[in-house]
Structures are given as structure tokens and as C-alpha cells.
Design a protein around this motif. Structure first.
Motif, short mmCIF file in Angstrom:
data_model
loop_
_atom_site.label_atom_id
_atom_site.label_comp_id
_atom_site.label_asym_id
_atom_site.label_seq_id
_atom_site.Cartn_x
_atom_site.Cartn_y
_atom_site.Cartn_z
N ARG A 196 0.82 -1.21 0.00
CA ARG A 196 0.00 0.00 0.00
C ARG A 196 0.87 1.27 0.00
NH1 ARG A 196 -4.76 -2.38 0.12
NH2 ARG A 196 -5.97 -0.52 -0.23
N GLU A 197 1.79 1.29 -0.96
CA GLU A 197 2.65 2.47 -1.08
C GLU A 197 3.01 2.74 -2.54
OE1 GLU A 197 5.78 1.24 1.50
OE2 GLU A 197 6.84 0.18 -0.07
N ILE A 198 3.46 3.98 -2.76
CA ILE A 198 3.79 4.38 -4.13
C ILE A 198 5.29 4.31 -4.39
CG2 ILE A 198 3.90 6.44 -5.63
CD1 ILE A 198 0.94 6.66 -4.09
N ILE A 199 5.63 3.77 -5.54
CA ILE A 199 7.03 3.80 -5.93
C ILE A 199 7.09 4.77 -7.09
CG2 ILE A 199 9.04 2.46 -6.63
CD1 ILE A 199 7.45 -0.04 -5.67
N SER A 200 7.84 5.82 -6.89
CA SER A 200 7.77 6.89 -7.88
C SER A 200 8.86 6.75 -8.94
CB SER A 200 7.89 8.21 -7.12
OG SER A 200 8.48 9.17 -7.91
N PHE A 201 8.49 7.12 -10.15
CA PHE A 201 9.39 7.04 -11.29
C PHE A 201 10.10 8.38 -11.43
CE2 PHE A 201 9.74 7.44 -16.06
CZ PHE A 201 10.71 6.46 -16.20
N LYS A 224 14.16 5.00 -5.98
CA LYS A 224 12.72 5.04 -5.76
C LYS A 224 12.36 5.76 -4.46
CE LYS A 224 12.95 0.40 -3.96
NZ LYS A 224 12.89 -0.99 -4.22
N VAL A 225 11.16 6.38 -4.49
CA VAL A 225 10.66 7.06 -3.30
C VAL A 225 9.36 6.38 -2.92
CG1 VAL A 225 9.72 9.24 -2.44
CG2 VAL A 225 11.60 9.26 -4.09
N GLU A 226 9.23 5.98 -1.69
CA GLU A 226 8.02 5.26 -1.31
C GLU A 226 7.10 6.12 -0.45
OE1 GLU A 226 9.50 1.57 0.21
OE2 GLU A 226 10.29 1.02 -1.77
N LEU A 227 5.83 6.21 -0.85
CA LEU A 227 4.83 7.05 -0.17
C LEU A 227 3.52 6.28 -0.09
CD1 LEU A 227 4.69 10.63 -1.75
CD2 LEU A 227 5.54 10.00 0.48
N SER A 228 2.73 6.50 0.95
CA SER A 228 1.43 5.82 0.99
C SER A 228 0.39 6.66 0.26
CB SER A 228 0.99 5.58 2.43
OG SER A 228 0.48 6.79 2.94
#
Ligand SMILES: Nc1nc2c(ncn2[C@@H]2O[C@H](COP(=O)(O)OP(=O)(O)OP(=O)(O)O)[C@@H](O)[C@H]2O)c(=O)[nH]1
Length: 531
Positions: A186-191, A205-209
Motif C-alpha cells: 500500500r505504497e507508491i514507488i515513484s518514477f 525510488k521514493v516510497e509514499l502511501s
């Protein structure tokens, strides 16, 4: 003993399939990059600019930019020992893909996000379903304009008859591609923008919910809203994750990413390795053979001659199904009925060959073949004899009569044709009571004719003339006692023999098949040949 068990347990052997150009080779290379097997992706990749990928070795592949044969690669990653079986992308080589899938415990299907499942490659993907093994989907090229992900899921389900479970979900595509949302974590891996110089290095990568207040700022408010809506829809409407369904290839975990820019490859590899099984047990004539069983066993799934101009020999590829292989051990070749020492056991890294001392269940080894092995043969220990189930032969759908143009080259023609047929690259037939002066070649896809002609010229120095025949169907005659004189068939139907002298019938259409069956009720016809 525990070492032996853990060696087998850490093996993961899978085949990678896609239609041409979907990015299978690029993805394989990124895997190798993470495993440290190669240093720079850009250094070995790029058919379009004359350098060729590690897994494509044949000259014809380089010229046409398509993969014709399958290759095998091994690398280590996070404690796993991974065997990747690359397969030809074109449907004309689907039989080779099927044989390779026989050696795999799971499959990764690479799909181009803009094209989806292309009609001409349905056959290839369906072949994958026949094996009842887990199928993972990697939707590639998200850095380009892509189709709506919901449409893609629906298409995979409808065309291939397999349910899908998106493990992650894309945020935008093309220039607007922002990353993926991981549904399990349940998190975002940003491009991050330019994709780290075309994926030469591993991407950051940056991980965010989904709830993080910084999300709108990071991906933009429109993308944030679409993502929230998409995930709500997915959580409510998509299939639940069910490992049992995954194990039997009925539910495919789906991942989105971009192999070229290296985005989403490592998370995919990690999830995939967690879900894909260690070496599976196999059926045999004496029941199920457990991979941890202490006696060595293997079967031949591929034979390839002249892989490399520097080594003009023939290699039989075997999948080890149980036990440990040690250099110099004596084994029994069941079909040949002889004890043999497997010479020069090798593990392959495309053109590089490495002689190995030992290998375990799950591994693929290539051994020097002096012409004794056939596809589907079993190798076991002399004190425990059995045979694995054979690999079925697909019925060819295209036929041509083939002659050499220079009659003085007869010997090379016969040798080359026989060898290429033994590899399973073509099937050859002759009319009863005639020799090899004239051969009928049968193939599943017409590109196989081109490869056959090319290889005869380049590897055996023989030019041929091919004359297309109008037959479209082939059936094996399965009657134990068969007398050709009893046969009542139309003038359009032809009786032939294969190189093991089994009788077959060639038909121009289905009407003629029915006719043959009605007029000869005793006749037993089979659509698949037994190896
Ligand atoms: N934009 C973009 N291009 C990609 C991506 N992955 C691969 N490509 C390009 O697509 C082309 C085909 O990639 P390959 O990896 O050779 O495809 P393949 O599926 O192995 O093709 P065959 O060997 O014919 O089966 C190459 O030009 C790659 O650089 C991606 O994620 N994004």
C-alpha cells in the motif's frame, strides 16, 4: 544433507515469453544486471544499433532482430539461484517455446503496454496455459503511451482465459508516467524522470502511501484522484489474491513497469521470487519423482547444433528433475538403453560456456551430444530406472518438398536436414520406400522454413529449392499393425513416413480427414506425435 536440500530449495527456474519486441530480452538483461551477472545493460543490449543482446546468438536472429531459439542463463540474486529460459518471440516457433516451458516451473509473460495481447501471439500464450504452471505478467513500456490498464486486464482475461491480479497499478503513462502503486505494501514507488540514463544504473525510488499529504504534490492532483478511484475500483472488483490459483496458472499476478528505464523491475523480481515455486515434482512411469530425492534424474528438452561457430558441435539441454549432478558420474540414458558419462557438462551464459562440477534439481545443463539424444529422453541412475512423460510433437501446418540444387552435395544435405530435424526445428517425412533424395518438410510456422534454408546454407554449405505443398493437416497412424495396402484414401491425401519410419497421413482439408476415417473405420489417427 541440509546443504543439498537448501541448494535445491533456492533454485527458481522459469521461462520468459512475449511477442517479438515486447521487451523480453531487455527485461532479462535487467535481471542479470541486478544479479551482477553483467555490469552494464547498455553494453550488451541494442539489436537496433548492431550490438546484440546476450541471449541472442544466432546470426539470423541478429539480422532479423527476432529470437529464433531459446537460450538459458543462470544467476544468483538475494540467495536465490535463478535459471532463466529465454524463448523465441514469434508464434512460428511456438513449439520450441512449448518444449522450453516443459523445463520450467513457472513463466513470465511480457506484454507491450501499447499493444496488449497481439492476435498473432495468442497461440504462444495459449501454449503457456497448457502447462498448468504459474504465469506472471509484466506489462512493459509504461514510459511510452499505453492502453488503459483496465482494458489490458480485460483483454488478457478474455483472450487467454486466465484471471488477473494486479500486484501494482500504474500512475499515468508515457511522458506522464509517475510510477506504480504497490497494492500489497500500500505504497507508491515513484518514477524519477529520465529513467537513470536508460537503465544503465539501478533506478532510485521514493516510497509514499496513498494517504500521504505529499502525494498530490508529487504526482499531481489529477493523477492522485485517478489513482484513488482506480484502487477503490480494483479493491472492490478484482479477484482476490489466491496463491493456489496462481500455482495452477489460473490467476496471473500482474506487474507494470518499464524494462528499458529500469523502472519496476526490481520490485517485480522480488515479488516474483517470493511467489514462484522451487523445483516441482514430475510425473514418470513409476510415479511422481520428488526433486529432493537423492538419485539424479533429468530429461532432454532441447538439442542444438552449431550454436557457436567456434564450437561446431551438438549440445543437448537437460533439465535436472531430482538429485545432484556431479562431473564424471555414470548415468543411464533410458531410450538408448546405455550407461554413459555426460561429457563436458556446461552451464551456459549465452555464448560463454562454463564447465561445471555439479548442478542440482532445477538447473539446466548442456552436455555434448554425439548424436544419441532425442528430445524428451530420460537420464536416470542405473539402479532406478524410469521414464519421464515425453514431450508431444505439434502437428505441422505447412509442408514443402525440398531438394538440394547441387546433387554433389547430397551427403551434406542429408546430414544437415537430419540434424536440424533431430533438434526439433523442423519435421521431416518421406514417401514410403523412398530414401532421402527428396524430403517433405513440415513446420508449425512458415518462418521455420526460412531458418531451415538459412542454416543449411550457412552451416552445411547446401543450397535448396523448396516447393510449397497444399497439405495443411497431419495425423500420426497409431495402429500397431498397419498395412498401407489396406488404406482407402482420396488422391489428395498422402501417406508418408517420419524418420523413425512411423506412418502418417497428410491432408489438404478436414473433409479429407473425415473421408479417411469413414472409409477406414479401423484407422487410429492421432493429432500429436509421441516423442
Ligand atoms: N520505451 C521502451 N522501450 C523498450 C522497453 N523495453 C524494451 N524496449 C525496446 O523495445 C525493443 C524490443 O526489445 P527487446 O527486449 O529486444 O524485445 P524482445 O521481446 O526480446 O524481442 P524478441 O527478441 O524479438 O523476442 C528494443 O528496441 C528495446 O530497447 C521499455 O520499457 N520502454
Amino acid at each position: 544433507m541440509s546443504d543439498y536440500r537448501s541448494e535445491i530449495e533456492r533454485r527458481r527456474t522459469f521461462a520468459i515469453i512475449s511477442h517479438p519486441d515486447a521487451g523480453k530480452t531487455t527485461l532479462t538483461e535487467k535481471f542479470l544486471l541486478y544479479g551482477g551477472a553483467i555490469q552494464l545493460a547498455g553494453a550488451v543490449k541494442g539489436k537496433k544499433n548492431a550490438r546484440h543482446a546476450v541471449s541472442d546468438w544466432m546470426e539470423i536472429e541478429k539480422q532479423r532482430g527476432i529470437s529464433v531459439t531459446s537460450s538459458v542463463m543462470q544467476f544468483n540474486y538475494e540467495g536465490f539461484c535463478i535459471n532463466i529460459l529465454d524463448t523465441p518471440g514469434h508464434q512460428d516457433f511456438s513449439e520450441d517455446t512449448y518444449r522450453t516451458l516443459m523445463a520450467a516451473d513457472s513463466a513470465v509473460m511480457v506484454i507491450d503496454a501499447a499493444k496488449g495481447v497481439e492476435p498473432q501471439t495468442r497461440k504462444l500464450f495459449k501454449v503457456c496455459l497448457l502447462r498448468d504452471i504459474p504465469i506472471f505478467t509484466f506489462v512493459n513500456k509504461m514510459d511510452r503511451e499505453a492502453r488503459n490498464p483496465f482494458d489490458l486486464m480485460e483483454q488478457i482475461e478474455q483472450e487467454l482465459g486466465i484471471r488477473t491480479y494486479p500486484v501494482n497499478w500504474p500512475i499515468g503513462c508515457g511522458k506522464e508516467f509517475k510510477g506504480v502503486y504497490d497494492r500489497h505494501k500500500r505504497e507508491i514507488i515513484s518514477f524519477l524522470g529520465d529513467g537513470a540514463a536508460n537503465g544503465v544504473r539501478q533506478v532510485e525510488k521514493v516510497e509514499l502511501s496513498l494517504e500521504d499529504a505529499r502525494l498530490g504534490e508529487m504526482i499531481g492532483e489529477t493523477h492522485r484522484q485517478t489513482l484513488v478511484d482506480d484502487i477503490e475500483l480494483l479493491d472492490g472488483a478484482s479477484y482476490d489474491f489466491d496463491m493456489e490459483q496462481v500455482r495452477h496458472g489460473r490467476l496471473s499476478p500482474v506487474f507494470f513497469g518499464s524494462a528499458l528505464t529500469n523502472f519496476g523491475v526490481e520490485p517485480f523480481l522480488e515479488d516474483f521470487l517470493r511467489m514462484t515455486p522451487p523445483p516441482l515434482a514430475r510425473e514418470s512411469s513409476i510415479g511422481v519423482i520428488d526433486p529432493f530425492e537423492d538419485r539424479f534424474s533429468a530429461f532432454v528438452f532441447k538439442i542444438q547444433a552449431n550454436m557457436n561457430k567456434a564450437h561446431r558441435d551438438r549440445v543437448a539441454f537437460m533439465r535436472i528433475c531430482s538429485g545432484r549432478f556431479q562431473k564424471g558420474m555414470e548415468v543411464l540414458h533410458m531410450q538408448g538403453g546405455k550407461k554413459i558419462k555426460l561429457s563436458q557438462p556446461q552451464q551456459l551464459m549465452a555464448q560463454d560456456r562454463e564447465i561445471i562440477d555439479e548442478a542440482y534439481a532445477g538447473d539446466i545443463i548442456g552436455v555434448f551430444d554425439p548424436g544419441v539424444f532425442s528430445i524428451g529422453d530420460t537420464i536416470c541412475m542405473p539402479d532406478k530406472k524410469f521414464e519421464f512423460q515425453g514431450i508431444p510433437t505439434f502437428a505441422p501446418e505447412h509442408f514443402a518438398r525440398v531438394r538440394q540444387t547441387d546433387t554433389l552435395k547430397r551427403k551434406q544435405f542429408v546430414k544437415g536436414t537430419m540434424q536440424i530435424a533431430q533438434e526439433g526445428a523442423i519435421q521431416i517425412f518421406h514417401e514410403p520406400n523412398t530414401g532421402m533424395e527428396e524430403v517433405i518438410v513440415g513446420v508449425v510456422g512458415t518462418l521455420q522454413f526460412d531458418v531451415f534454408e538459412y542454416r543449411l546454407k550457412n552451416e552445411y554449405n547446401v543450397e535448396i529449392r523448396q516447393e510449397g505443398l497444399s497439405y495443411q493437416y497431419l495425423r500420426w497412424i497409431e495402429n500397431e499393425e498397419f498395412d498401407p495396402k489396406q488404406l482407402d484414401i482420396t488422391s489428395d491425401t498422402k501417406l508418408v513416413q517420419d524418420f523413425r519410419d512411423r506412418y502418417l497421413l497428410l491432408f489438404t482439408d478436414e473433409w479429407n480427414i473425415r473421408w479417411a476415417q469413414e472409409k477406414n473405420p479401423w484407422l487410429k489417427l492421432a493429432e500429436f506425435g509421441r516423442s
